[in-house]
Design a protein around this motif. Structure first.
Motif, PDB file in Angstrom:
ATOM      1  N   ALA A  41      12.496  -3.287   1.868  1.00 51.38           N
ATOM      2  CA  ALA A  41      11.978  -3.987   3.033  1.00 51.38           C
ATOM      3  C   ALA A  41      12.011  -5.485   2.770  1.00 51.38           C
ATOM      4  CB  ALA A  41      10.553  -3.549   3.330  1.00 51.38           C
ATOM      5  N   SER A  42      12.541  -6.215   3.727  1.00 53.27           N
ATOM      6  CA  SER A  42      12.544  -7.673   3.613  1.00 53.27           C
ATOM      7  C   SER A  42      11.509  -8.239   4.586  1.00 53.27           C
ATOM      8  CB  SER A  42      13.927  -8.228   3.929  1.00 53.27           C
ATOM      9  OG  SER A  42      14.309  -7.890   5.247  1.00 53.27           O
ATOM     10  N   HIS A  43      11.015  -9.419   4.288  1.00 54.39           N
ATOM     11  CA  HIS A  43      10.109 -10.146   5.185  1.00 54.39           C
ATOM     12  C   HIS A  43       8.769  -9.459   5.383  1.00 54.39           C
ATOM     13  CE1 HIS A  43      13.615 -12.501   5.965  1.00 54.39           C
ATOM     14  NE2 HIS A  43      14.251 -11.470   6.454  1.00 54.39           N
ATOM     15  N   TYR A  46      13.078  -8.219  -2.027  1.00 57.55           N
ATOM     16  CA  TYR A  46      12.712  -7.018  -1.276  1.00 57.55           C
ATOM     17  C   TYR A  46      11.477  -6.340  -1.834  1.00 57.55           C
ATOM     18  CZ  TYR A  46      17.353  -7.356   0.794  1.00 57.55           C
ATOM     19  OH  TYR A  46      18.468  -7.788   1.468  1.00 57.55           O
ATOM     20  N   THR A  47      10.588  -5.967  -0.952  1.00 60.28           N
ATOM     21  CA  THR A  47       9.567  -4.987  -1.294  1.00 60.28           C
ATOM     22  C   THR A  47      10.260  -3.631  -1.372  1.00 60.28           C
ATOM     23  OG1 THR A  47       7.711  -6.163  -0.281  1.00 60.28           O
ATOM     24  CG2 THR A  47       7.568  -3.767  -0.338  1.00 60.28           C
ATOM     25  N   ALA A  71       5.158   5.664  -2.544  1.00 59.16           N
ATOM     26  CA  ALA A  71       4.688   4.536  -3.350  1.00 59.16           C
ATOM     27  C   ALA A  71       5.444   3.280  -2.943  1.00 59.16           C
ATOM     28  CB  ALA A  71       4.898   4.812  -4.832  1.00 59.16           C
ATOM     29  N   GLY A  72       4.813   2.128  -3.191  1.00 59.82           N
ATOM     30  CA  GLY A  72       5.455   0.854  -2.886  1.00 59.82           C
ATOM     31  C   GLY A  72       5.112  -0.185  -3.935  1.00 59.82           C
ATOM     32  N   ILE A  73       5.973  -1.194  -4.035  1.00 62.56           N
ATOM     33  CA  ILE A  73       5.769  -2.267  -5.001  1.00 62.56           C
ATOM     34  C   ILE A  73       6.264  -3.563  -4.383  1.00 62.56           C
ATOM     35  CG2 ILE A  73       7.991  -1.805  -6.132  1.00 62.56           C
ATOM     36  CD1 ILE A  73       6.562  -2.535  -8.810  1.00 62.56           C
ATOM     37  N   THR A  74       5.475  -4.617  -4.533  1.00 57.26           N
ATOM     38  CA  THR A  74       5.848  -5.891  -3.947  1.00 57.26           C
ATOM     39  C   THR A  74       6.955  -6.561  -4.751  1.00 57.26           C
ATOM     40  OG1 THR A  74       3.985  -6.878  -5.136  1.00 57.26           O
ATOM     41  CG2 THR A  74       3.617  -6.228  -2.846  1.00 57.26           C
ATOM     42  N   ARG A  75       7.474  -7.657  -4.214  1.00 56.68           N
ATOM     43  CA  ARG A  75       8.705  -8.245  -4.736  1.00 56.68           C
ATOM     44  C   ARG A  75       8.655  -8.621  -6.207  1.00 56.68           C
ATOM     45  NH1 ARG A  75       9.476 -12.335   0.240  1.00 56.68           N
ATOM     46  NH2 ARG A  75       7.421 -11.561   0.730  1.00 56.68           N
ATOM     47  N   LEU A  76       7.538  -9.178  -6.652  1.00 56.65           N
ATOM     48  CA  LEU A  76       7.406  -9.581  -8.053  1.00 56.65           C
ATOM     49  C   LEU A  76       6.527  -8.617  -8.834  1.00 56.65           C
ATOM     50  CD1 LEU A  76       7.086 -13.446  -7.633  1.00 56.65           C
ATOM     51  CD2 LEU A  76       9.134 -12.066  -8.009  1.00 56.65           C
ATOM     52  N   ASP A  97       9.375  -0.098   8.482  1.00 56.05           N
ATOM     53  CA  ASP A  97       9.315  -1.390   7.783  1.00 56.05           C
ATOM     54  C   ASP A  97      10.528  -1.611   6.889  1.00 56.05           C
ATOM     55  OD1 ASP A  97       5.739  -1.082   7.164  1.00 56.05           O
ATOM     56  OD2 ASP A  97       6.816  -1.950   8.870  1.00 56.05           O
ATOM     57  N   PHE A  98      11.214  -0.526   6.550  1.00 55.07           N
ATOM     58  CA  PHE A  98      12.292  -0.580   5.564  1.00 55.07           C
ATOM     59  C   PHE A  98      13.647  -0.541   6.254  1.00 55.07           C
ATOM     60  CE2 PHE A  98       9.918  -0.124   1.631  1.00 55.07           C
ATOM     61  CZ  PHE A  98       8.690   0.316   2.090  1.00 55.07           C
ATOM     62  N   GLY A  99      14.493  -1.510   5.910  1.00 63.43           N
ATOM     63  CA  GLY A  99      15.777  -1.609   6.572  1.00 63.43           C
ATOM     64  C   GLY A  99      16.934  -1.010   5.803  1.00 63.43           C
TER      65      GLY A  99
END
Length: 124
Positions: free
Chosen positions: A99-101, A32-33, A49-54, A110-112
């Motif tokens: 958020a997935s995908h 998940y992001t 703020a956001g951060i990618t999966r890795l 975007d966030f589930g």
């Protein structure tokens, strides 16, 4: 569906710091992001703020850039928001979201998955 639970909110004086945590369970966290949003009374929810999966990329709203730091620990399934130099206008309920995908996500849609929120109050 991942489940999220925020903690770490509270009352702090202007210029102070807080670290919010978001504990994830029920799914593979690293898929998940992650994002943080906030909502002040009478205002719409806004991206913080956001951060990618890795954790390769992080991104911020202009209003918090240089003061807030988002991070994540994929071993312990937790995302963080370090908030420094807090201002009264940072007062809000803060939510973490997953958020997935999608690699980079900034829109609420975007966030589930969402946590229940944690209150941050900055006194002047």
């Amino acid at each position: 569906q991942v489940r999220l639970a925020e903690s770490g909110g509270g009352l702090v004086q202007t210029g102070g710091s807080l670290r919010l945590s978001c504990a994830a369970s029920g799914s593979t966290f690293s898929l998940y992001t992650m994002g943080w949003f906030r909502q002040a009374p009478g205002k719409e929810r806004e991206f913080v703020a956001g951060i990618t999966r890795l954790a390769i990329s992080t991104y911020y709203a202009d209003s918090v850039k240089g003061r807030f730091i988002i991070s994540r620990d994929n071993v312990n399934n937790t995302a963080y928001l370090q908030m420094n130099s807090l201002k009264p206008e940072d007062t809000a309920v803060y939510y973490c979201a997953a958020a997935s995908h999608i690699r980079v996500a900034t829109a609420s849609g975007d966030f589930g998955s969402w946590g229940q929120g944690t209150q941050v109050t900055v006194s002047s």
